[in-house]
Design a protein around this motif. Sequence first.
Motif, PDB file in Angstrom:
ATOM      1  N   PRO A  92      -4.295 -10.478   7.883  1.00 12.23           N
ATOM      2  CA  PRO A  92      -4.555 -11.082   6.563  1.00 12.23           C
ATOM      3  C   PRO A  92      -3.295 -11.272   5.721  1.00 12.23           C
ATOM      4  O   PRO A  92      -2.401 -10.433   5.726  1.00 12.23           O
ATOM      5  N   GLY A  93      -3.268 -12.389   5.041  1.00  8.36           N
ATOM      6  CA  GLY A  93      -2.177 -12.671   4.100  1.00  8.36           C
ATOM      7  C   GLY A  93      -0.912 -13.189   4.746  1.00  8.36           C
ATOM      8  O   GLY A  93       0.071 -13.442   4.053  1.00  8.36           O
ATOM      9  N   THR A  94      -0.917 -13.379   6.081  1.00  9.41           N
ATOM     10  CA  THR A  94       0.329 -13.794   6.739  1.00  9.41           C
ATOM     11  C   THR A  94       0.414 -15.322   6.854  1.00  9.41           C
ATOM     12  O   THR A  94      -0.600 -16.015   6.915  1.00  9.41           O
ATOM     13  N   PRO A  95       1.667 -15.837   6.924  1.00 11.13           N
ATOM     14  CA  PRO A  95       1.844 -17.283   7.104  1.00 11.13           C
ATOM     15  C   PRO A  95       1.713 -17.685   8.562  1.00 11.13           C
ATOM     16  O   PRO A  95       2.131 -16.942   9.455  1.00 11.13           O
ATOM     17  N   SER A 338      -6.922  -8.237  -3.527  1.00  9.94           N
ATOM     18  CA  SER A 338      -6.841  -6.779  -3.524  1.00  9.94           C
ATOM     19  C   SER A 338      -6.853  -6.294  -2.075  1.00  9.94           C
ATOM     20  O   SER A 338      -7.249  -7.031  -1.167  1.00  9.94           O
ATOM     21  N   TRP A 339      -6.424  -5.044  -1.863  1.00 14.00           N
ATOM     22  CA  TRP A 339      -6.317  -4.495  -0.504  1.00 14.00           C
ATOM     23  C   TRP A 339      -6.644  -3.011  -0.558  1.00 14.00           C
ATOM     24  O   TRP A 339      -5.955  -2.256  -1.232  1.00 14.00           O
ATOM     25  N   ALA A 361       0.144  -2.913   6.590  1.00 12.51           N
ATOM     26  CA  ALA A 361       0.436  -3.698   5.380  1.00 12.51           C
ATOM     27  C   ALA A 361      -0.084  -5.125   5.572  1.00 12.51           C
ATOM     28  O   ALA A 361      -0.079  -5.643   6.689  1.00 12.51           O
ATOM     29  N   HIS A 362      -0.510  -5.754   4.510  1.00 13.48           N
ATOM     30  CA  HIS A 362      -0.954  -7.138   4.580  1.00 13.48           C
ATOM     31  C   HIS A 362       0.202  -8.075   4.234  1.00 13.48           C
ATOM     32  O   HIS A 362       1.216  -7.657   3.670  1.00 13.48           O
ATOM     33  N   GLY A 363       0.043  -9.350   4.567  1.00 13.03           N
ATOM     34  CA  GLY A 363       1.047 -10.334   4.200  1.00 13.03           C
ATOM     35  C   GLY A 363       0.901 -10.756   2.749  1.00 13.03           C
ATOM     36  O   GLY A 363      -0.102 -10.444   2.089  1.00 13.03           O
ATOM     37  N   ASN A 364       1.919 -11.459   2.260  1.00 14.56           N
ATOM     38  CA  ASN A 364       1.911 -11.902   0.862  1.00 14.56           C
ATOM     39  C   ASN A 364       2.145 -13.403   0.742  1.00 14.56           C
ATOM     40  O   ASN A 364       2.743 -13.861  -0.224  1.00 14.56           O
ATOM     41  N   TRP A 365       1.699 -14.158   1.717  1.00 13.73           N
ATOM     42  CA  TRP A 365       1.993 -15.595   1.693  1.00 13.73           C
ATOM     43  C   TRP A 365       1.256 -16.312   0.565  1.00 13.73           C
ATOM     44  O   TRP A 365       1.731 -17.303   0.017  1.00 13.73           O
TER      45      TRP A 365
END
Length: 377
Positions: A92-95, A338-339, A361-365
Amino acid sequence: MWIGTGSSIVAWRAMKTTDDPGTLASRYWHRLEDGRVQCDLCPRECKLREGQRGFCFVRANEGDAVVLKTYGLSSGFCIDPIEKQPLSHFLPGTPVLSFGTAGCNLGCRFCQNWDMSKSREIATLADEASPEKIARVAEELGCRSVAFTYNDPVIFMEYAVDVAQACHERGIKAVAVTAGYISPEPRREFYRHMDAANVDLKGFSERFYSNVCSAHLEDVLETLVYLKEETDVWFEITTLLIPGENDSAEELGEMSEWVVENLGVDVPWHFSAFHPDWKMRNVRATPPATLARARNIAMERGVKFAYVGNVHNEAADSTWCPDCGEKLIGRDWYELTSWALGPGGKCARCGTTIPGVFEDAHGNWGRRRLPVSMKGR
Ligand code: SF4
């Protein structure tokens, strides 16, 4: 011509029969007694005379053999959030570096990417990119995966497989976004190289599949069962709900029962909104309430992770612990909000393991879309 490093790349290259850019010999075909050749890649089984193209337009009979005409050619590259594929339980959250080519082996009247899937303009496919180049650029740009999307990768299978192999050499995952319309033998080869897939389950009636998609339901169900029973590919499913076509409570109930019985309760299911497009401009857009109703029907039948797509509905877009009800991954459309997922993909509150491919850790894309040109790279 480029030289790949993976054994499959060398193998496919060795099969190249012509110096036409983009043309590669296919492995999946046979000759018929009447002199035609039959493409065996998808259940459509196009029978082609010399010079003819298949339904997908990107495979043709050239020199009395079936060839792919779009190897190494793309309609363009873009960095997307992985949530756009959509995949909610995969990094999740990755490019993800997304691309497609041209053509399609289905004929969906509602196609939302018809400019590419119906394109007959192979000559104008803009971005030429070898598998190795795509993998290198994905790594340089910080993408965790490459997605074959926009049009169905089944029809450019040899290219997708080579890209997947080149990506794996750099630790980058391969993602297929597909309608699952592929024949058994190439299906095994294709999914052996994929890490994740989103497969459309476009409806649950043969009437819908044959009248609206020019395809057959049974072949798609076979692919879904194959993925569940015979592979480790992480997969999620998507149903685009079209008012009056595939959104009745009865059809959704039957579909949910089939999913629970054959794929289990853990497969994430995305219900997404239709917008009038292609040959279905006379049908209204899907009301958000229809998506919420479909999600409820699926969850009432036991599906644990059902989502809505193409609308803002944070509650129905988020991942909730099926045991204690804790909100684990907050989402608004493609963006994480949220995570609260603990190490090992477990609910931080009650310890229930959430199915999927998660890191600590999740991504922040975020929700960004960033077009990428391959020229000069
Ligand atoms: S992949 Fe294309 S040419 Fe081959 S059977 Fe399917 S639609 Fe026909």
